[in-house]
Motif scaffolding. Structure first.
Motif, short mmCIF file in Angstrom:
data_model
loop_
_atom_site.label_atom_id
_atom_site.label_comp_id
_atom_site.label_asym_id
_atom_site.label_seq_id
_atom_site.Cartn_x
_atom_site.Cartn_y
_atom_site.Cartn_z
N GLU A 85 -8.94 23.30 15.17
CA GLU A 85 -8.17 23.80 16.26
C GLU A 85 -8.39 25.54 16.12
N GLU A 87 -11.60 26.01 17.94
CA GLU A 87 -11.35 25.85 19.55
C GLU A 87 -10.73 26.98 20.14
N ARG A 88 -9.46 27.52 19.33
CA ARG A 88 -8.83 28.66 19.89
C ARG A 88 -9.56 29.97 20.11
N SER A 111 -12.80 29.91 20.61
CA SER A 111 -14.05 29.83 21.12
C SER A 111 -14.46 30.54 22.27
#
Ligand code: FES
Ligand code: FES
Length: 216
Positions: A186, A189-190, A192
């Protein structure tokens, strides 16, 4: 006589036509002047406007070309060059700053859209002798190589933890001692939207993970 008469008629005709044209142009003159006044600026000339916002706790009033991005206002007008210009197209995240608690790409927003906003740049998070916990963690974990992406990475990381803590974006003064539940996937992803051309991603994740209160 015939030739002279034709010339005389032609001259009189020209005088009549000329007088009529002059009268018509004097009637139209006010409208033409008004148009000239409203369109006095040449095409493409800058349109200046005033804007006031708070940066790192200080209020700034600027008069800017309406086309000025927030990134250029910070760097070129306020000389806060910690915020970096990478792509200038919203693709790299180097220009990330925190506006009213939300991270944004400052290259993608116009400065005049931020009247009254509270803006935090890397300079506002900490200072060399008083680092923000996220800055200290980046140093500890070598979360950078060339350092160009680092201000954006750190601003984004601070905002990410606030986003996770609160469920909605809050201000950067949120309690950084509170642990954050955040998996490595996560977190990546955050983050990215923040590109690191040096590829320091693992160390960046370690640094953020430490501040989040978990081991990455
Ligand atoms: Fe703004 Fe790259 S400089 S996203
Ligand atoms: Fe060089 Fe990220 S440390 S681009």
């Amino acid at each position: 006589m015939q030739i002279s008469g034709r010339l005389e008629l032609s001259r009189r005709h020209l005088l009549i036509v000329g007088a009529a044209s002059l009268a018509a142009s004097s009637v139209a003159a006010p409208a033409s002047s008004a148009t000239a006044q409203t369109a006095s600026a040449p095409p493409g000339a800058p349109v200046m406007t005033k804007v006031s916002f708070d940066v790192n706790g200080d209020t700034h009033q600027l008069e800017l070309d309406t086309r000025t991005t927030l990134l250029d206002a910070l760097r070129e007008h306020l000389h806060l060059t910690g915020t970096k210009k990478g792509c200038d197209h919203g693709q790299c995240g180097a220009c990330t700053v925190i506006v009213d608690g939300r991270r944004i790409n400052s290259c993608l927003t116009l400065a005049v859209m931020h009247e009254g906003d509270e803006i935090t740049t890397i300079e506002g998070l900490g200072a060399p002798d008083h680092l923000h916990p996220m800055q200290a963690a980046f140093v500890k974990h070598d979360g950078y190589q060339c350092g160009y992406c680092t201000p954006g990475q750190i601003c984004s990381a601070v905002a990410v933890l606030d986003e996770v803590r609160s469920g909605i974006p809050s201000h950067v003064t949120a309690d950084l001692t509170a642990p954050v539940r955040l998996t490595n996937a996560e977190l990546r992803e955050r983050m990215s939207g923040n590109i690191c051309r040096c590829g320091a991603y693992s160390n960046i994740a370690d640094a953020i993970g430490e501040v989040a209160g978990r081991s990455a």
